[in-house]
Design a protein around this motif. Structure first.
Motif, PDB file in Angstrom:
ATOM      1  N   UNK A 164      -7.397  -6.491   6.549  1.00 22.86           N
ATOM      2  CA  UNK A 164      -6.532  -5.546   7.246  1.00 22.86           C
ATOM      3  C   UNK A 164      -5.148  -5.600   6.608  1.00 22.86           C
ATOM      4  N   UNK A 165      -4.450  -4.504   6.619  1.00 18.39           N
ATOM      5  CA  UNK A 165      -3.113  -4.463   6.051  1.00 18.39           C
ATOM      6  C   UNK A 165      -2.220  -5.442   6.807  1.00 18.39           C
ATOM      7  N   UNK A 166      -1.610  -6.363   6.080  1.00 21.18           N
ATOM      8  CA  UNK A 166      -0.743  -7.351   6.708  1.00 21.18           C
ATOM      9  C   UNK A 166      -1.470  -8.588   7.184  1.00 21.18           C
ATOM     10  N   UNK A 167      -2.805  -8.570   7.181  1.00 21.75           N
ATOM     11  CA  UNK A 167      -3.582  -9.728   7.623  1.00 21.75           C
ATOM     12  C   UNK A 167      -3.956 -10.609   6.453  1.00 21.75           C
ATOM     13  N   UNK A 223      -8.262  -0.201   1.997  1.00 18.00           N
ATOM     14  CA  UNK A 223      -7.423   0.147   0.858  1.00 18.00           C
ATOM     15  C   UNK A 223      -7.751   1.557   0.401  1.00 18.00           C
ATOM     16  N   UNK A 224      -6.775   2.223  -0.168  1.00 18.58           N
ATOM     17  CA  UNK A 224      -6.983   3.557  -0.699  1.00 18.58           C
ATOM     18  C   UNK A 224      -5.845   3.908  -1.639  1.00 18.58           C
ATOM     19  N   UNK A 225      -5.996   5.005  -2.346  1.00 21.36           N
ATOM     20  CA  UNK A 225      -4.939   5.453  -3.260  1.00 21.36           C
ATOM     21  C   UNK A 225      -3.735   5.921  -2.442  1.00 21.36           C
ATOM     22  N   UNK A 226      -2.557   5.507  -2.877  1.00 21.48           N
ATOM     23  CA  UNK A 226      -1.341   5.757  -2.105  1.00 21.48           C
ATOM     24  C   UNK A 226      -1.095   7.233  -1.856  1.00 21.48           C
ATOM     25  N   UNK A 227      -1.360   8.069  -2.863  1.00 25.88           N
ATOM     26  CA  UNK A 227      -1.104   9.509  -2.680  1.00 25.88           C
ATOM     27  C   UNK A 227      -2.046  10.110  -1.647  1.00 25.88           C
TER      28      UNK A 227
END
Length: 470
Positions: A164-167, A223-227
Motif C-alpha cells: 500500500x502507498x506509505x505502508x 502502483x501505476x504510471x503517474x500520468x
C-alpha cells in the motif's frame, strides 16, 4: 540427378502441405488477469475504469456474464485452469498454488499437437520439484518469480517492501521478477511483458503457437504510471461521493465505490497490453486464425478485516470480493474471440468456469480431447453440452482464513442456486444467484429441503475428494 522441374514441384507440394497444416491449427492466446473484478471493465458496466481495448474484444467475440473462477484466491484457481479440473482434485486449497507434474497441463496438450508454447508473467504453481513452467509444457518462459505478486511494477522489478502507498513491510526477495534485464528507469512491468510477448508472436507467426500471458496486473502492490494516476484522481469523486468503505460483516469492511486512481492506472495498462496484442495480430495477418481468451483468476480485491481507504476496487453489485465464496469472490469477467467459430458481439449467461477453457480450446483448435485429464471441464461451445452447463454441480473449497476476512468455507452451485457452508459453524446460506446477483435474499429457511439436499451433496463431495492443503 533429380530434374529441376521435379524439385520445384516437390517444393511447392511441401509448401502446400505446410500451409494446410498451419491453416488447420489456430494460434491460441490465453490472457489471465490477476485479481481483476467482474465489474472492472467498461463492457461489464464500470463507469470509472477505461478499458477500450477489452471492450472492443468483447464486441468482436462473446462476453460471458456468469463465468466463475475455480477458486476465490490465486494459486488454486490457476491450478484449476491449467489442469482442467476443480482445484481440490489437484490438492490445491491454499493461497499458494502447486501443480504436480502428474497433471497434463493445457500447455502440454497443445505442445504434443505441434504447438510452440510460451509463458510469461505470474506462475504461482510451484517453482521446485519440477513444477516450474518449463516442466509443465512451456518451451519459452519470460518474467516469472517465486511468489504470487511482483515486488514492484517498475524496473528493475525488485521488491521494495510496499503493498500500500506509505505502508512498509519486510522485503521479500521471492517477489523479484526474474530475467528482465536491459530495462530503464520508469519501465512498467505490464508494458515490458507485452513487448516480450509481441516479440514471440512476430518470431513464431509462421507456425501455430500457444501463449499463456499470465499478467501480474492488477494484483498489489498498488502502483501505476503517474500520468494515468493523475487522470483518474478527480474522476472518482465526480462519479460517486459516498464514503469509500462500508462495514458489511462482523468480519470485514468492503470498498463500495470504484475510485482508487492507482488501481485504475494499473487497469488501464492492462487494457493497453491487450490492445497491443490485438493490433499485432492484425498487422501480421493472424487475427482471423487466432483464438483469444481473457479472464481473471478470482474476484476483485475489495474486502479486508480492518479496512483501508486504499483498497483496490469495488465489485458491487456483487457481494464481497477476493477470498470469499460470495459472487464478488468467484464471479469473473470472461471473453472469447475466434472469428472462425465464435459469433461476434454476443453475450451469454451460460454458467461456465475456468476449468472449462481446457477442453473448449482443444475443441476450437480441432485437437483431440483428454477426458481423463480435464474431468470437470466442458466445451462451452458444444450445443450438446449447453444444457448440462447450467445444471451441473460446481464446488469450491477454501478451508483457511484469509486477509480479506474470509473464514473457512465451502460452496456449491447447481442450477440457479448457490449454497455456502461455514466449515467452522456448519451454518449454511442459500441464494438464487440468477435472480439475486447481489445475494441480498437468503433462502435457506424457506427452502429447507433444497438446502439440506445441497448441503449433503457438498459434504459428500468434500469427503469423497479428501481435500488436503497443498
Amino acid at each position: 540427378m533429380i530434374a529441376p522441374r521435379k524439385i520445384i514441384i516437390s517444393f511447392l507440394f511441401l509448401v502446400f502441405i505446410f500451409c494446410q497444416v498451419r491453416a488447420d491449427k489456430p494460434n491460441v492466446i490465453f490472457i489471465l488477469a490477476d485479481d481483476l473484478g467482474w465489474m472492472d471493465l467498461g463492457c461489464y458496466g464500470s463507469k470509472y475504469y477505461e478499458t477500450p481495448a477489452l471492450d472492443q474484444l468483447a464486441k468482436e467475440g462473446i462476453l460471458f456474464t456468469a463465468a466463475y473462477a475455480p477458486h476465490p484466491v490465486c494459486g488454486p484457481s490457476r491450478a484449476g485452469i491449467m489442469a482442467g479440473k476443480m482445484p481440490v482434485k489437484t490438492g490445491n486449497v491454499g493461497v499458494t498454488g502447486s501443480l504436480s507434474t502428474h497433471e497434463k497441463t493445457m500447455a502440454e496438450a497443445f505442445k504434443e499437437n505441434g504447438y510452440t508454447t510460451y509463458f510469461t508473467g505470474k506462475w504461482h504453481l510451484g517453482m521446485t520439484e519440477g513444477r516450474h513452467p518449463a516442466n509443465q509444457g512451456f518451451d519459452e518462459i519470460v518474467g516469472v518469480n517465486y511468489a504470487g505478486q511482483p515486488g514492484s511494477y517498475f524496473y528493475p522489478y525488485e521488491d521494495i517492501g510496499q503493498d500500500w502507498i506509505g505502508g512498509k513491510r519486510r522485503v521479500i526477495i521471492e517477489r523479484d521478477v526474474l530475467g528482465l534485464s536491459g530495462g530503464k528507469e520508469g519501465e512498467f512491468l505490464t508494458d515490458r511483458l507485452t513487448d516480450e510477448a509481441i516479440d514471440f508472436i512476430q518470431n513464431n507467426r509462421e507456425k501455430p503457437f500457444f501463449m499463456y500471458f499470465s499478467h501480474y496486473a492488477v494484483h498489489t502492490p498498488l502502483q501505476g504510471k503517474e500520468e494515468y494516476i493523475k487522470h483518474y484522481e478527480p474522476k472518482g469523486n465526480e462519479l460517486d461521493t459516498r464514503d469509500v468503505l462500508e462495514k458489511i460483516d462482523d468480519r470485514a469492511y468492503s470498498r463500495i465505490r470504484q475510485s482508487n486512481p492507482v488501481y485504475a492506472a494499473n487497469v488501464q495498462s492492462l487494457d493497453e497490453s491487450v490492445g497491443k496484442i490485438m493490433n499485432t495480430l492484425r498487422q501480421l495477418g493472424l487475427e482471423e486464425n487466432t483464438i483469444i481468451v481473457f479472464t481473471s483468476d478470482n474476484g476483485g480485491f475489495s474486502t479486508t478485516k480492518g479496512g483501508t481507504p486504499q483498497m483496490p476496487t469495488s465489485n458491487l453489485p456483487l457481494r464481497f470480493g477476493k477470498g470469499w465464496m460470495y459472487e464478488g469472490g468467484i464471479r469473473v469477467p470472461a471473453i472469447v474471440k475466434y472469428p472462425k467459430k465464435v459469433e461476434s458481439g454476443t453475450k451469454s449467461d451460460q454458467v461456465i468456469c475456468g476449468y472449462d477453457f481446457y477442453p473448449t480450446l482443444l475443441s476450437l483448435a480441432g485437437l483431440p480431447l483428454l477426458p481423463n485429464q480435464h474431468v470437470d471441464g466442458v466445451n462451452v461451445f458444444n450445443p450438446k453440452e449447453n444444457s448440462k452447463l447450467n445444471k451441473r454441480e460446481m464446488y469450491w473449497y477454501y478451508p483457511l482464513k484469509h486477509v480479506s476476512g474470509h473464514t473457512p468455507s465451502a460452496a456449491m452451485r447447481q442450477g440457479d442456486y448457490k449454497l455456502i457452508l461455514d466449515l467452522d459453524t456448519e451454518e449454511v446460506k442459500l441464494y438464487n444467484v440468477k435472480k439475486d446477483i447481489s445475494e441480498d435474499k437468503e433462502l435457506s429457511v424457506e427452502n429447507k429441503e433444497l438446502t439440506l439436499s445441497m448441503k449433503n451433496r457438498l459434504v459428500s463431495f468434500l469427503n469423497k475428494n479428501k481435500p488436503v492443503q497443498n
